[in-house]
Write an enzyme that holds these catalytic residues in place. Structure first.
Site, PDB file in Angstrom:
ATOM      1  N   LYS A 163      13.919  28.837   2.834  1.00 23.67           N
ATOM      2  CA  LYS A 163      15.112  28.486   2.050  1.00 23.67           C
ATOM      3  C   LYS A 163      15.478  29.722   1.227  1.00 23.67           C
ATOM      4  O   LYS A 163      15.003  29.914   0.125  1.00 23.67           O
ATOM      5  CB  LYS A 163      14.788  27.314   1.125  1.00 23.67           C
ATOM      6  CG  LYS A 163      15.959  26.448   0.730  1.00 23.67           C
ATOM      7  CD  LYS A 163      17.099  27.142   0.038  1.00 23.67           C
ATOM      8  CE  LYS A 163      16.900  27.383  -1.432  1.00 23.67           C
ATOM      9  NZ  LYS A 163      18.032  28.153  -2.020  1.00 23.67           N
ATOM     10  N   GLU A 200       5.601  33.499  -7.413  1.00 24.86           N
ATOM     11  CA  GLU A 200       5.844  34.867  -7.894  1.00 24.86           C
ATOM     12  C   GLU A 200       7.053  34.797  -8.808  1.00 24.86           C
ATOM     13  O   GLU A 200       8.171  34.633  -8.330  1.00 24.86           O
ATOM     14  CB  GLU A 200       6.139  35.811  -6.713  1.00 24.86           C
ATOM     15  CG  GLU A 200       4.999  35.973  -5.736  1.00 24.86           C
ATOM     16  CD  GLU A 200       3.839  36.750  -6.312  1.00 24.86           C
ATOM     17  OE1 GLU A 200       3.952  37.304  -7.429  1.00 24.86           O
ATOM     18  OE2 GLU A 200       2.800  36.801  -5.651  1.00 24.86           O
ATOM     19  N   CYS A 252      11.815  41.972 -10.870  1.00 25.05           N
ATOM     20  CA  CYS A 252      10.817  41.232 -11.648  1.00 25.05           C
ATOM     21  C   CYS A 252       9.803  42.174 -12.282  1.00 25.05           C
ATOM     22  O   CYS A 252       9.230  41.865 -13.317  1.00 25.05           O
ATOM     23  CB  CYS A 252      10.109  40.226 -10.747  1.00 25.05           C
ATOM     24  SG  CYS A 252       9.445  40.993  -9.260  1.00 25.05           S
ATOM     25  N   GLU A 310      13.200  37.631 -20.154  1.00 28.32           N
ATOM     26  CA  GLU A 310      13.589  38.479 -19.032  1.00 28.32           C
ATOM     27  C   GLU A 310      15.119  38.549 -18.977  1.00 28.32           C
ATOM     28  O   GLU A 310      15.785  37.529 -18.889  1.00 28.32           O
ATOM     29  CB  GLU A 310      13.051  37.863 -17.739  1.00 28.32           C
ATOM     30  CG  GLU A 310      13.287  38.739 -16.536  1.00 28.32           C
ATOM     31  CD  GLU A 310      12.741  38.107 -15.262  1.00 28.32           C
ATOM     32  OE1 GLU A 310      13.034  36.926 -15.004  1.00 28.32           O
ATOM     33  OE2 GLU A 310      12.032  38.808 -14.526  1.00 28.32           O
TER      34      GLU A 310
HETATM   35  P1  NAD Z   1      15.979  31.387  -9.047  1.00 25.71           P
HETATM   36  O1  NAD Z   1      14.714  30.810  -9.562  1.00 25.71           O
HETATM   37  O2  NAD Z   1      17.252  30.956  -9.649  1.00 25.71           O
HETATM   38  O3  NAD Z   1      16.120  31.062  -7.482  1.00 25.71           O
HETATM   39  C1  NAD Z   1      15.140  31.420  -6.552  1.00 25.71           C
HETATM   40  C2  NAD Z   1      15.216  30.491  -5.365  1.00 25.71           C
HETATM   41  O4  NAD Z   1      14.831  29.166  -5.772  1.00 25.71           O
HETATM   42  C3  NAD Z   1      16.626  30.358  -4.771  1.00 25.71           C
HETATM   43  O5  NAD Z   1      16.534  30.274  -3.376  1.00 25.71           O
HETATM   44  C4  NAD Z   1      17.114  29.045  -5.365  1.00 25.71           C
HETATM   45  O6  NAD Z   1      18.118  28.430  -4.609  1.00 25.71           O
HETATM   46  C5  NAD Z   1      15.827  28.236  -5.359  1.00 25.71           C
HETATM   47  N1  NAD Z   1      15.801  27.082  -6.276  1.00 25.71           N
HETATM   48  C6  NAD Z   1      16.525  26.894  -7.408  1.00 25.71           C
HETATM   49  N2  NAD Z   1      16.217  25.706  -7.951  1.00 25.71           N
HETATM   50  C7  NAD Z   1      15.283  25.128  -7.164  1.00 25.71           C
HETATM   51  C8  NAD Z   1      14.559  23.897  -7.223  1.00 25.71           C
HETATM   52  N3  NAD Z   1      14.753  23.001  -8.192  1.00 25.71           N
HETATM   53  N4  NAD Z   1      13.650  23.650  -6.255  1.00 25.71           N
HETATM   54  C9  NAD Z   1      13.415  24.541  -5.268  1.00 25.71           C
HETATM   55  N5  NAD Z   1      14.089  25.709  -5.160  1.00 25.71           N
HETATM   56  C10 NAD Z   1      14.999  26.007  -6.100  1.00 25.71           C
HETATM   57  O7  NAD Z   1      15.820  32.969  -9.107  1.00 25.71           O
HETATM   58  P2  NAD Z   1      16.887  34.084  -8.721  1.00 25.71           P
HETATM   59  O8  NAD Z   1      17.923  34.150  -9.802  1.00 25.71           O
HETATM   60  O9  NAD Z   1      17.329  33.913  -7.321  1.00 25.71           O
HETATM   61  O10 NAD Z   1      15.973  35.404  -8.787  1.00 25.71           O
HETATM   62  C11 NAD Z   1      15.700  36.065  -9.974  1.00 25.71           C
HETATM   63  C12 NAD Z   1      14.361  35.658 -10.540  1.00 25.71           C
HETATM   64  O11 NAD Z   1      13.348  35.890  -9.564  1.00 25.71           O
HETATM   65  C13 NAD Z   1      13.935  36.487 -11.732  1.00 25.71           C
HETATM   66  O12 NAD Z   1      13.388  35.650 -12.730  1.00 25.71           O
HETATM   67  C14 NAD Z   1      12.871  37.414 -11.190  1.00 25.71           C
HETATM   68  O13 NAD Z   1      11.947  37.879 -12.124  1.00 25.71           O
HETATM   69  C15 NAD Z   1      12.244  36.573 -10.145  1.00 25.71           C
HETATM   70  N6  NAD Z   1      11.590  37.429  -9.148  1.00 25.71           N
HETATM   71  C16 NAD Z   1      10.229  37.466  -9.106  1.00 25.71           C
HETATM   72  C17 NAD Z   1       9.585  38.300  -8.199  1.00 25.71           C
HETATM   73  C18 NAD Z   1       8.081  38.360  -8.109  1.00 25.71           C
HETATM   74  O14 NAD Z   1       7.589  38.763  -7.062  1.00 25.71           O
HETATM   75  N7  NAD Z   1       7.332  37.985  -9.113  1.00 25.71           N
HETATM   76  C19 NAD Z   1      10.333  39.085  -7.343  1.00 25.71           C
HETATM   77  C20 NAD Z   1      11.719  39.019  -7.401  1.00 25.71           C
HETATM   78  C21 NAD Z   1      12.337  38.171  -8.309  1.00 25.71           C
END
Ligand code: NAD
Length: 477
Positions: A169, A244, A278, A381
């Site tokens: 997804k 992550e 991140c 963040e």
């Molecule tokens: P997000 O959490 O908004 O979305 C990530 C994914 O989760 C998307 O595909 C989204 O559609 C899905 N999602 C949203 N709500 C959900 C739910 N209730 N159940 C299941 N899936 C759901 O994050 P984003 O804005 O896409 O990405 C940015 C964030 O990701 C930042 O906080 C960043 O730090 C983090 N990030 C972490 C890493 C790591 O490896 N630690 C790497 C890259 C990004």
């Protein structure tokens, strides 16, 4: 206009049951560049069923077969490099300087996993028992927009290495990149259902995957808030969960650092991927004895950062991915000023001298000083190019400030004395600590302490997380 009106299930591109249309934008202009038809809960359930059907045969495949599959997938993704490069820049505004990494990383992740698999011990002798590492089952892989192809391929590679089938997804904001990666993975000709790719909203498709009884494993990369929601919905069926999540990584400059090297490294650590990373080093911890020097050098360096057209090879900070993200960065800059931090460079608004991009979501690379660790901009963040200087009195205090965070993903220690830097690094609570470097090693575990996540990706720890040990004991073992 890019029209994406199919999802990938059971080895075929199919029209989703979901009917919602979602606009795709070019963040450098703000213009709508395409539209994706989103999947819904029913599509998610159908994809899970396809992965479940494919599991018995796939989980019995051997190492050699899976290694060959991983190389086929890598070749297929590599063949679409140019298309992917264009989409990475056009869809989320990756600056050209970063975009190359973004398109090579997914291919490398597939190949590195093949290498890892070759040496991975699935059968182990422990005491009198024979222990076999068994695939967990159907894996739900949920990914963010900020390294779309890398996360899809990295997680899928690990699932395949383990013998798990997958439902992926990806973020709805990366549909164009997802489409190219999906076409590439499809061209590799793997068995139907082995992987299924369903772009839809998180609270519909993501939530269905993370609560479905036929999904045994969730590997999620994204925000800490979403990670917590996933953990809650995975609890009922006790799914194995790798998370992550976010970070607020410290970069500690020790008082013996060579600032001509430390400052450029610190700025790169903070502004990589336009600050939408991140692992960005967003808290710059500086000895008070060298504060004025660092402030002057860092101010000049941030003012020299080129923010603008992501297709220009000298640009290091491109636009923010969306209007929401642009507004979020503006809000944090405002809060920083209101809470008493001192602006050294940048600030609210768009970068100067770029009227042709006035429609795009460009922000000003921003540097604050006199930041205290209890200020909002030091705790939360931001996910944009905003760097905060926090002064410290001695090494002990630097370590205490570095560790005073709900996050613990990555840290950077910069010093002229590597033995000393190492001693400091050993006391930082973070999944990775980089000494005088921005290096990455795919064999090393990656992931966070505290609210930066649960579990690790990459290397053997990453593969362990898709497997369950099973012990055989007694006669004939
Ligand atoms: P997000 O959490 O908004 O979305 C990530 C994914 O989760 C998307 O595909 C989204 O559609 C899905 N999602 C949203 N709500 C959900 C739910 N209730 N159940 C299941 N899936 C759901 O994050 P984003 O804005 O896409 O990405 C940015 C964030 O990701 C930042 O906080 C960043 O730090 C983090 N990030 C972490 C890493 C790591 O490896 N630690 C790497 C890259 C990004």
């Amino acid at each position: 206009m890019h029209t994406i009106d199919t999802i990938y299930m059971d080895g075929r591109f199919v029209t989703p049951h979901g009917t919602e249309l979602f606009d795709l934008h070019n963040p450098a202009t703000g213009a709508v560049t395409g539209r994706v038809r989103l999947a819904d809960e029913e599509d998610a359930r159908a994809a899970i069923a396809a992965a479940k059907r494919a599991l018995p045969a796939f989980s019995r495949t051997g190492k050699a077969e899976r290694i060959a599959m991983l190389h086929r997938l890598a070749d297929a993704v590599a063949a679409r490099r140019d298309d992917l490069l264009d989409a990475v820049i056009g869809e989320y505004g990756a600056p050209a300087s970063r975009a190359d990494f973004m398109v090579d990383h997914p291919v490398n992740a597939l190949r590195e996993t093949a290498e890892l698999l070759a040496d991975y011990p699935f059968l182990r002798r422990m005491g009198t028992a024979e222990v076999s590492m068994e695939p967990l089952g159907v894996a739900g892989l949920i990914t963010p927009w900020n390294s779309n192809a890398g996360f899809i391929c990295g997680k899928l590679a690990t699932a395949i290495a383990a013998g798990c089938t997958a439902v992926i997804k990806p973020s709805e904001m990366s549909a164009r990149q997802t489409r190219i990666v999906t076409e590439a993975l499809h061209a590799a000709g793997l068995a139907p259902g082995l992987f299924n790719i369903v772009t839809g909203r998180g609270d519909r498709v993501g939530a269905t995957i993370s609560s479905h009884p036929d999904v045994a494993k969730i590997s999620f990369t994204g925000s800490t808030a979403t990670g917590k929601a996933i953990l809650r919905s995975a609890a009922d069926t006790l799914k194995r969960v790798t998370l992550e999540l976010g970070g607020k990584s410290p970069t500690i400059i020790l008082d013996d650092a060579d600032l001509s090297q430390a400052i450029p490294l610190a700025i790169n650590a903070a502004f990589m991927n336009s600050g939408q990373a991140c692992i960005a080093g967003t808290r710059l911890l500086v000895p008070r004895s060298r504060l004025a020097e660092v402030e002057a050098l860092a101010k000049a360096a941030v003012e020299a950062v080129r923010a603008g057209d992501p297709r220009d090879s000298t640009t290091t900070v491109g636009p923010m991915v969306s209007r929401t993200q642009w507004e979020r960065v503006q809000r944090y800059i405002r809060i920083g000023v209101e809470e008493g931090a001192v602006l050294l460079a940048g600030g609210e608004g768009r970068p100067d001298g770029q009227p042709e991009f006035s429609g795009g979501w460009f922000v000003r690379p921003t540097l604050f000083t006199a930041v205290r660790n209890d200020m909002t901009i030091a705790r939360e963040e931001i996910f944009g190019p905003v760097l905060s200087i926090l002064p410290y009195d001695d090494e002990e205090q630097a370590i205490a400030i570095a560790n005073d965070s709900i996050y613990g993903l990555q840290a950077y220690v910069l010093s002229g004395d590597t033995a000393r830097a190492r001693r400091v690094a050993e006391r930082i609570v973070a999944g990775r600590v980089l000494i005088n470097s921005l290096t990455h090693d795919p064999k090393a575990p990656f992931g966070g302490f505290k609210q930066s996540g649960i579990g690790r990706e990459y290397g053997s720890f990453g593969l362990d997380a898709f497997l369950e040990p099973k012990a055989l004991l007694g006669e004939g073992v």
